[in-house]
Scaffold this motif. Structure first.
Motif, PDB file in Angstrom:
ATOM      1  N   UNK A   1       0.840  -1.192   0.000  1.00 28.10           N
ATOM      2  CA  UNK A   1       0.000   0.000   0.000  1.00 28.10           C
ATOM      3  C   UNK A   1       0.887   1.259   0.000  1.00 28.10           C
ATOM      4  N   UNK A   2       1.525   1.572  -1.141  1.00 26.04           N
ATOM      5  CA  UNK A   2       2.386   2.756  -1.193  1.00 26.04           C
ATOM      6  C   UNK A   2       1.567   4.042  -1.376  1.00 26.04           C
ATOM      7  N   UNK A   3       2.162   5.163  -1.020  1.00 27.73           N
ATOM      8  CA  UNK A   3       1.550   6.480  -1.203  1.00 27.73           C
ATOM      9  C   UNK A   3       2.646   7.459  -1.613  1.00 27.73           C
ATOM     10  N   UNK A   4       2.298   8.409  -2.485  1.00 23.12           N
ATOM     11  CA  UNK A   4       3.164   9.540  -2.792  1.00 23.12           C
ATOM     12  C   UNK A   4       2.565  10.768  -2.110  1.00 23.12           C
ATOM     13  N   UNK A   5       3.380  11.468  -1.342  1.00 23.01           N
ATOM     14  CA  UNK A   5       2.929  12.692  -0.662  1.00 23.01           C
ATOM     15  C   UNK A   5       3.817  13.824  -1.174  1.00 23.01           C
ATOM     16  N   UNK A   6       3.216  14.801  -1.869  1.00 25.72           N
ATOM     17  CA  UNK A   6       4.009  15.793  -2.574  1.00 25.72           C
ATOM     18  C   UNK A   6       3.754  17.199  -2.045  1.00 25.72           C
ATOM     19  N   UNK A   7       4.781  18.028  -2.150  1.00 23.97           N
ATOM     20  CA  UNK A   7       4.688  19.415  -1.725  1.00 23.97           C
ATOM     21  C   UNK A   7       5.105  20.360  -2.831  1.00 23.97           C
ATOM     22  N   UNK A   8       5.337  21.627  -2.454  1.00 23.15           N
ATOM     23  CA  UNK A   8       5.676  22.634  -3.437  1.00 23.15           C
ATOM     24  C   UNK A   8       6.977  22.379  -4.165  1.00 23.15           C
ATOM     25  N   UNK A   9       7.863  21.601  -3.565  1.00 22.90           N
ATOM     26  CA  UNK A   9       9.115  21.274  -4.230  1.00 22.90           C
ATOM     27  C   UNK A   9       8.953  20.335  -5.410  1.00 22.90           C
ATOM     28  N   UNK A  10       7.746  19.800  -5.598  1.00 26.54           N
ATOM     29  CA  UNK A  10       7.484  18.854  -6.685  1.00 26.54           C
ATOM     30  C   UNK A  10       6.767  19.508  -7.862  1.00 26.54           C
ATOM     31  N   UNK A  11       6.644  20.826  -7.832  1.00 31.12           N
ATOM     32  CA  UNK A  11       5.764  21.496  -8.791  1.00 31.12           C
ATOM     33  C   UNK A  11       6.216  21.340 -10.241  1.00 31.12           C
TER      34      UNK A  11
ATOM     35  N   UNK B   1       1.341   5.874 -11.441  1.00 37.04           N
ATOM     36  CA  UNK B   1       0.616   4.898 -12.257  1.00 37.04           C
ATOM     37  C   UNK B   1       1.305   3.535 -12.222  1.00 37.04           C
ATOM     38  N   UNK B   2       2.617   3.529 -12.218  1.00 35.13           N
ATOM     39  CA  UNK B   2       3.342   2.257 -12.124  1.00 35.13           C
ATOM     40  C   UNK B   2       2.996   1.542 -10.815  1.00 35.13           C
ATOM     41  N   UNK B   3       2.968   2.302  -9.724  1.00 34.51           N
ATOM     42  CA  UNK B   3       2.705   1.721  -8.400  1.00 34.51           C
ATOM     43  C   UNK B   3       1.221   1.625  -8.069  1.00 34.51           C
TER      44      UNK B   3
ATOM     45  N   UNK C   1      -7.698   9.783 -11.259  1.00 31.93           N
ATOM     46  CA  UNK C   1      -8.168   8.961 -10.146  1.00 31.93           C
ATOM     47  C   UNK C   1      -7.119   8.760  -9.058  1.00 31.93           C
ATOM     48  N   UNK C   2      -5.836   9.028  -9.374  1.00 29.27           N
ATOM     49  CA  UNK C   2      -4.794   8.860  -8.367  1.00 29.27           C
ATOM     50  C   UNK C   2      -4.568  10.120  -7.528  1.00 29.27           C
ATOM     51  N   UNK C   3      -5.166  11.238  -7.905  1.00 29.27           N
ATOM     52  CA  UNK C   3      -5.007  12.485  -7.154  1.00 29.27           C
ATOM     53  C   UNK C   3      -5.998  12.517  -5.991  1.00 29.27           C
ATOM     54  N   UNK C   4      -5.483  12.741  -4.769  1.00 33.17           N
ATOM     55  CA  UNK C   4      -6.354  12.691  -3.593  1.00 33.17           C
ATOM     56  C   UNK C   4      -6.085  13.848  -2.641  1.00 33.17           C
ATOM     57  N   UNK C   5      -7.145  14.261  -1.977  1.00 33.90           N
ATOM     58  CA  UNK C   5      -7.082  15.385  -1.055  1.00 33.90           C
ATOM     59  C   UNK C   5      -6.367  14.992   0.236  1.00 33.90           C
ATOM     60  N   UNK C   6      -6.003  16.006   0.980  1.00 33.75           N
ATOM     61  CA  UNK C   6      -5.351  15.802   2.279  1.00 33.75           C
ATOM     62  C   UNK C   6      -6.204  14.938   3.214  1.00 33.75           C
ATOM     63  N   UNK C   7      -7.519  15.199   3.368  1.00 35.38           N
ATOM     64  CA  UNK C   7      -8.324  14.321   4.231  1.00 35.38           C
ATOM     65  C   UNK C   7      -8.409  12.892   3.718  1.00 35.38           C
ATOM     66  N   UNK C   8      -8.415  12.711   2.401  1.00 35.67           N
ATOM     67  CA  UNK C   8      -8.422  11.349   1.859  1.00 35.67           C
ATOM     68  C   UNK C   8      -7.114  10.634   2.191  1.00 35.67           C
TER      69      UNK C   8
ATOM     70  N   UNK D   1       1.457  -2.227 -11.802  1.00 33.39           N
ATOM     71  CA  UNK D   1       0.484  -2.957 -10.998  1.00 33.39           C
ATOM     72  C   UNK D   1      -0.922  -2.826 -11.572  1.00 33.39           C
ATOM     73  N   UNK D   2      -1.805  -3.740 -11.204  1.00 26.16           N
ATOM     74  CA  UNK D   2      -3.194  -3.670 -11.684  1.00 26.16           C
ATOM     75  C   UNK D   2      -3.853  -2.363 -11.246  1.00 26.16           C
ATOM     76  N   UNK D   3      -4.717  -1.841 -12.093  1.00 22.90           N
ATOM     77  CA  UNK D   3      -5.361  -0.556 -11.827  1.00 22.90           C
ATOM     78  C   UNK D   3      -6.242  -0.602 -10.573  1.00 22.90           C
ATOM     79  N   UNK D   4      -6.195   0.479  -9.814  1.00 26.54           N
ATOM     80  CA  UNK D   4      -7.074   0.646  -8.650  1.00 26.54           C
ATOM     81  C   UNK D   4      -8.095   1.763  -8.907  1.00 26.54           C
ATOM     82  N   UNK D   5      -8.358   2.036 -10.188  1.00 26.98           N
ATOM     83  CA  UNK D   5      -9.224   3.148 -10.569  1.00 26.98           C
ATOM     84  C   UNK D   5     -10.572   3.101  -9.844  1.00 26.98           C
ATOM     85  N   UNK D   6     -11.236   1.956  -9.865  1.00 32.83           N
ATOM     86  CA  UNK D   6     -12.580   1.859  -9.279  1.00 32.83           C
ATOM     87  C   UNK D   6     -12.539   2.186  -7.788  1.00 32.83           C
ATOM     88  N   UNK D   7     -11.556   1.643  -7.090  1.00 34.26           N
ATOM     89  CA  UNK D   7     -11.407   1.893  -5.658  1.00 34.26           C
ATOM     90  C   UNK D   7     -11.176   3.375  -5.369  1.00 34.26           C
ATOM     91  N   UNK D   8     -10.292   3.977  -6.141  1.00 34.62           N
ATOM     92  CA  UNK D   8      -9.921   5.358  -5.863  1.00 34.62           C
ATOM     93  C   UNK D   8     -11.000   6.343  -6.305  1.00 34.62           C
TER      94      UNK D   8
END
Length: 549
Positions: free
Chosen positions: A207-217, A228-230, A249-256, A332-339
């Motif tokens: 269950x990996x996650x990417x957490x990005x800030x302003x340095x990733x702009x 997408x790979x992960x 579908x991979x973009x998520x809010x802070x509360x999510x 990895x297999x798509x998690x589109x429906x879940x997300x």
């Protein structure tokens, strides 16, 4: 070598780096800078502001919305100090802002004689609000010092810098070797071994996650490829919003992100301190942290990551994906429906719990194209925008980051519009913050800047009143406000003024506002609003500590 004055040596050197706009107010110790500007004619756009703080915030908005260097100039002493709040905001947000300031006569610096605008150790003050500040002691030194300023502004971690010159040195003529502008190419490349170790962690992560800030702009394409790979969610609170479009579908809010946090086994922080997850959501031995940052001091500031990678966000992310593929990792297999289900659930929760803010944000989003820019404020709608406002491109939600400066918004939005004349810009303000820089409305009128300025009026510093009520049993003090008729005031300035009462009316007036030639102020009274911090002040959800028996 030509003989030129110190002020011209500074200005010509700055303009050689492609600067096209300078914000500021002429004053006794900067007359030579402004005369040098005059001599350049149409080479440069000068925006004369109504306050030094306004000039600095405009330079900040210019830099934040473009990634280019924003430049402003002030007189010394009170001018420098007035601009300090904006400098600290640029520092907090890693914005490349250049402050150019004068000084008292060179023979009087540090002597306490009492020259006009003298303050003790101005350079020391500036050094504490920027990543680098220096005094140019002779006209011949100006080109080299300006080159060093731009090296620091355009490489590594991009924080503000400042240059000062005494008024007599600005007037002095000397032979000056005007250097060709330097193209700085100093990428911070990640170590292959660190990438390999990070790839090994991600290869087996469930269950990996990417957490990005302003340095990733600037690394949106690379981040999306890795995500997408992960099939990993990409989470951001403020600075990284829009790096991956909220339509994906991979973009998520802070509360999510908080909702998913207990199940995450590997998190990749890119251009972010990962402050709130580490300090508030909680960590434990099961969570592995991969931290990518261009500034090595950030990697251990809060806690030591499992793998720390010093490098440019774009190169490091691309290198990490390559290392994954070399380690035998396959998409990895798509998690589109879940997300997509999670995205819909969070949107429904925000709409149900946070009103009228969410209705207002929907009205705003509906009137802005994908590249339209929203400049927030320290106000109820602003807080909700950090998670409830869809962002589709980087640099299209401008905030003050952890500086959290009340009143920064209007002047910043003017700088954003100056930098982006062909894009739609909306500034949202509470009635308290709006009045900090209301005089800059005259600047927007002078330069006929068509931006829409929304003022939510409830006659109070509402966030403070709410906190006092909760913490002190209703003992509320110092929060009541007396307001003008904001729409009528806008008309007095020469702007267009509207007043609305519903989100639908707001959407219509925004539409009409963008048809005008100059700035538009829309007042929207709000009697009561839901608590937007419900989705920001989120509890700890994981810890190594065992519950008490």
């Amino acid at each position: 070598m030509p003989r030129i004055k110190g002020g011209k040596a500074i200005m010509d050197s700055v303009l050689s780096y492609g600067v096209d706009t300078i914000f500021g107010i002429p004053g006794g110790q900067t007359y030579e800078l402004f005369d040098a500007l005059y001599q350049r004619g149409d080479d440069i756009q000068l925006i004369t502001t109504r306050s030094e703080q306004g000039a600095a915030y405009m330079a900040f908005g210019y830099a934040r919305s473009t990634g280019k260097v924003g430049v402003y100039t002030t007189v010394p002493g009170p001018g420098v100090l007035n601009s300090g709040a904006a400098l600290t905001t640029a520092y907090a947000c890693n914005a490349p802002v250049l402050s150019l300031t004068g000084q008292v006569p060179s023979h009087g610096i540090g002597r306490g004689v009492g020259y006009l605008h003298d303050v003790p150790d101005q350079l020391g003050v500036l050094q504490r609000m920027t990543q680098w500040a220096a005094r140019i002691e002779h006209p011949a030194h100006a080109p080299g010092m300006v080159a060093e300023a731009f090296r620091k502004l355009t490489t590594g971690r991009r924080r503000p810098v400042s240059l000062e010159m005494a008024l007599d040195v600005m007037s002095e003529e000397a032979e000056v070797d005007m250097l060709e502008p330097t193209v700085f190419d100093e990428p911070v490349r990640p170590e292959p071994e660190a990438l390999r170790r990070a790839a090994e962690l991600l290869k087996t992560a469930e269950r990996p996650m990417l957490y990005i800030g302003g340095g990733a702009v600037e690394a949106g394409e690379e981040i999306l490829r890795l995500a997408e790979h992960l099939q990993a969610p990409v989470v951001s609170q403020r600075g990284g919003r829009g790096v991956v479009s909220d339509r994906h579908y991979l973009a998520h809010s802070y509360p999510a992100g908080h909702r998913m946090w207990p199940e995450i086994d590997v998190v990749v922080a890119i251009g972010s301190r990962l402050k709130y997850p580490r300090m508030h959501w909680g960590t434990d031995a099961k969570l592995k942290i991969i931290h990518i940052d261009i500034d090595p001091t950030e990697l251990r500031r809060i806690s030591t990551p499992t793998v720390g990678i010093t490098g440019d966000a774009r190169e490091a992310t691309a290198g990490l994906l390559q290392a994954l593929e070399e380690a035998g990792s396959t998409p990895r297999p798509s998690r589109r429906e879940e997300f997509e289900a999670l995205q819909a659930e969070m949107r429904q929760a925000f709409d149900a719990d946070i009103q009228p803010q969410m209705g207002i944000l929907h009205a705003i989003r509906g009137q802005l194209p994908d590249d339209g820019i929203l400049v927030d404020e320290i106000t109820q709608v602003g807080y909700a925008s950090w998670y409830g406002y869809p962002v589709y491109q980087p640099r299209t939600l401008i905030t003050s980051g952890y500086a959290g400066n009340l009143g920064y918004g209007l002047a910043t939005a003017i700088g954003v519009k100056v930098a982006n004349p062909d894009r739609r810009v909306i500034s949202i303000n509470g009635d308290g913050g709006f009045m900090f820089h209301v005089g800059e409305l005259a600047t927007a009128v002078k330069y006929q800047l068509n931006l829409v300025i929304i003022v939510f009026s409830d006659g109070a510093y509402t966030n403070v009143a709410r906190a006092q009520t909760k913490r002190f049993g209703g003992r509320v003090i110092g929060t009541d406000l007396t307001n003008p008729d904001f729409a009528a005031m806008a008309e007095a300035y020469g702007a267009t003024g509207y007043r609305v009462s519903t989100a639908d009316e707001l959407a219509e007036k925004i539409r009409l506002g963008f048809e005008q030639d100059g700035p538009v102020v829309i007042e929207m009274p709000i009697e009561k609003s839901d608590f937007p911090w419900k989705y920001l002040l989120l509890p700890q959800v994981r810890s190594d500590a065992q519950p008490a028996s």
